[in-house]
Design a protein around this motif. Structure first.
Motif, PDB file in Angstrom:
ATOM      1  N   PHE A  34       0.837  -1.202   0.000  1.00  0.00           N
ATOM      2  CA  PHE A  34       0.000   0.000   0.000  1.00  0.00           C
ATOM      3  C   PHE A  34       0.871   1.252   0.000  1.00  0.00           C
ATOM      4  O   PHE A  34       2.023   1.225   0.450  1.00  0.00           O
ATOM      5  CB  PHE A  34      -0.924   0.007   1.221  1.00  0.00           C
ATOM      6  N   ASP A  35       0.293   2.372  -0.486  1.00  0.00           N
ATOM      7  CA  ASP A  35       1.061   3.620  -0.560  1.00  0.00           C
ATOM      8  C   ASP A  35       0.596   4.655   0.457  1.00  0.00           C
ATOM      9  O   ASP A  35       1.015   5.814   0.402  1.00  0.00           O
ATOM     10  CB  ASP A  35       1.026   4.209  -1.975  1.00  0.00           C
ATOM     11  N   THR A  36      -0.258   4.237   1.406  1.00  0.00           N
ATOM     12  CA  THR A  36      -0.685   5.152   2.463  1.00  0.00           C
ATOM     13  C   THR A  36      -1.181   4.345   3.651  1.00  0.00           C
ATOM     14  O   THR A  36      -1.593   3.184   3.507  1.00  0.00           O
ATOM     15  CB  THR A  36      -1.790   6.110   1.970  1.00  0.00           C
ATOM     16  N   VAL A  37      -1.103   4.960   4.823  1.00  0.00           N
ATOM     17  CA  VAL A  37      -1.673   4.386   6.043  1.00  0.00           C
ATOM     18  C   VAL A  37      -2.144   5.539   6.911  1.00  0.00           C
ATOM     19  O   VAL A  37      -1.624   6.660   6.815  1.00  0.00           O
ATOM     20  CB  VAL A  37      -0.637   3.522   6.805  1.00  0.00           C
ATOM     21  N   GLU A  38      -3.153   5.267   7.719  1.00  0.00           N
ATOM     22  CA  GLU A  38      -3.625   6.253   8.681  1.00  0.00           C
ATOM     23  C   GLU A  38      -3.056   5.891  10.047  1.00  0.00           C
ATOM     24  O   GLU A  38      -3.362   4.821  10.583  1.00  0.00           O
ATOM     25  CB  GLU A  38      -5.156   6.259   8.725  1.00  0.00           C
ATOM     26  N   GLY A 101       0.868  12.800   5.044  1.00  0.00           N
ATOM     27  CA  GLY A 101      -0.463  12.850   4.465  1.00  0.00           C
ATOM     28  C   GLY A 101      -1.337  13.840   5.218  1.00  0.00           C
ATOM     29  O   GLY A 101      -0.836  14.682   5.968  1.00  0.00           O
ATOM     30  N   PRO A 102      -2.647  13.767   5.058  1.00  0.00           N
ATOM     31  CA  PRO A 102      -3.550  14.692   5.740  1.00  0.00           C
ATOM     32  C   PRO A 102      -3.589  14.462   7.259  1.00  0.00           C
ATOM     33  O   PRO A 102      -3.110  13.450   7.771  1.00  0.00           O
ATOM     34  CB  PRO A 102      -4.918  14.369   5.114  1.00  0.00           C
ATOM     35  N   LEU A 103      -4.177  15.434   7.950  1.00  0.00           N
ATOM     36  CA  LEU A 103      -4.429  15.362   9.389  1.00  0.00           C
ATOM     37  C   LEU A 103      -5.917  15.095   9.586  1.00  0.00           C
ATOM     38  O   LEU A 103      -6.747  15.916   9.208  1.00  0.00           O
ATOM     39  CB  LEU A 103      -4.037  16.673  10.072  1.00  0.00           C
ATOM     40  N   ILE A 104      -6.261  13.942  10.169  1.00  0.00           N
ATOM     41  CA  ILE A 104      -7.665  13.622  10.408  1.00  0.00           C
ATOM     42  C   ILE A 104      -8.027  14.013  11.841  1.00  0.00           C
ATOM     43  O   ILE A 104      -7.343  13.602  12.800  1.00  0.00           O
ATOM     44  CB  ILE A 104      -7.972  12.132  10.125  1.00  0.00           C
ATOM     45  N   VAL A 105      -9.072  14.822  11.974  1.00  0.00           N
ATOM     46  CA  VAL A 105      -9.511  15.345  13.268  1.00  0.00           C
ATOM     47  C   VAL A 105     -10.905  14.781  13.546  1.00  0.00           C
ATOM     48  O   VAL A 105     -11.896  15.249  12.976  1.00  0.00           O
ATOM     49  CB  VAL A 105      -9.537  16.890  13.258  1.00  0.00           C
ATOM     50  N   GLN A 106     -10.972  13.768  14.397  1.00  0.00           N
ATOM     51  CA  GLN A 106     -12.243  13.122  14.713  1.00  0.00           C
ATOM     52  C   GLN A 106     -12.819  13.746  15.976  1.00  0.00           C
ATOM     53  O   GLN A 106     -12.248  13.621  17.062  1.00  0.00           O
ATOM     54  CB  GLN A 106     -12.048  11.621  14.927  1.00  0.00           C
TER      55      GLN A 106
END
Length: 239
Positions: A34-38, A101-106
């Motif tokens: 894979f090319d991304t992970v969270e 990558g992006p910043l995820i704000v839950q």
């Protein structure tokens, strides 16, 4: 462009699904496919800056690691007086530069709509962090809130999961999708059918055709479902 991955990668029950051997090699095995992970461990305990730098040096070229904001910011403070946390977050993200990558704000499920609170947070948060906001309280789903995200070039996090609304809304160049599992009663459970995944492949294709960059992560880690679903969706998106 679309990147497909999973929410987290350190799961012992993924042995035999994607991993073999020593846990120290798991990230390398993951990035071979894979090319991304969270990164979701950052939600529970924010890593030291040196840890982000080590990931930057280890991850292959072209790989991007999305980072989940700490629950200290989103659940303890609930976005109030965010400056101290933003300073810590941006230090870590700077150390990840080149693989960031992006910043995820839950947001906390009980945090009801507060336009002033969100506007202040997005104003002091640097836009280079590429924020995506995941709203868990239904009061946030309003045109005025979507318009605020657009003004700040922040992404609305598209969700799939039990008791969560699936709203296909793009508020900026980035489209961020979190797939929390198809089970209608429990989050993070079940495996998406091929028909479900074809539907998501079509949606992602539409966003790509509209010039959007898409990041999609499977969060149904049980029994390796996230890996299998990510593989299938990635295959459906290949020309």
């Amino acid at each position: 462009m679309a990147r497909i991955g999973t929410s987290g990668w350190i799961y012992p029950h993924w042995r035999g699904v994607i991993y073999r051997g020593d846990q120290r090699t798991w990230l390398d095995q993951y990035t071979a496919e894979f090319d991304t992970v969270e990164l979701n461990g950052s939600f529970y305990r924010w890593p030291a800056d040196a840890r982000y730098a080590a990931w930057r040096d280890r991850l292959p070229d072209g790989f991007e690691m999305a980072v989940k904001a700490s629950r200290g910011l989103t659940h303890a403070r609930r976005l109030r007086d965010p400056e101290v946390w933003i300073e810590r977050i941006t230090r870590g993200l700077h150390a990840l530069d080149g693989k960031r990558g992006p910043l995820i704000v839950q947001l906390h499920p009980s945090l009801e709509r507060d336009d002033g609170l969100l506007d202040h947070f997005l104003t002091v948060l640097p836009d280079w962090t590429r924020p995506a906001i995941e709203f868990r309280h239904p009061s946030w789903h309003d045109e005025a809130v979507f318009a605020m995200l657009e003004r700040h070039a922040a992404a609305y996090c598209v969700m799939s999961g039990a008791h969560l609304p699936c709203i296909l809304r793009a508020t900026t160049h980035l489209v961020y999708v979190r797939l929390h599992g198809p089970d209608t009663q429990h989050l993070y459970a079940g495996s998406y059918s091929d028909d479900d995944l074809r539907w998501w492949a079509d949606r992602i294709g539409e966003w790509e055709a509209g010039g959007h960059e898409v990041f999609a992560y499977f969060n149904n880690d049980g029994e390796g479902n996230a890996v299998r679903n990510a593989r299938t969706l990635k295959g459906m998106l290949q020309p």
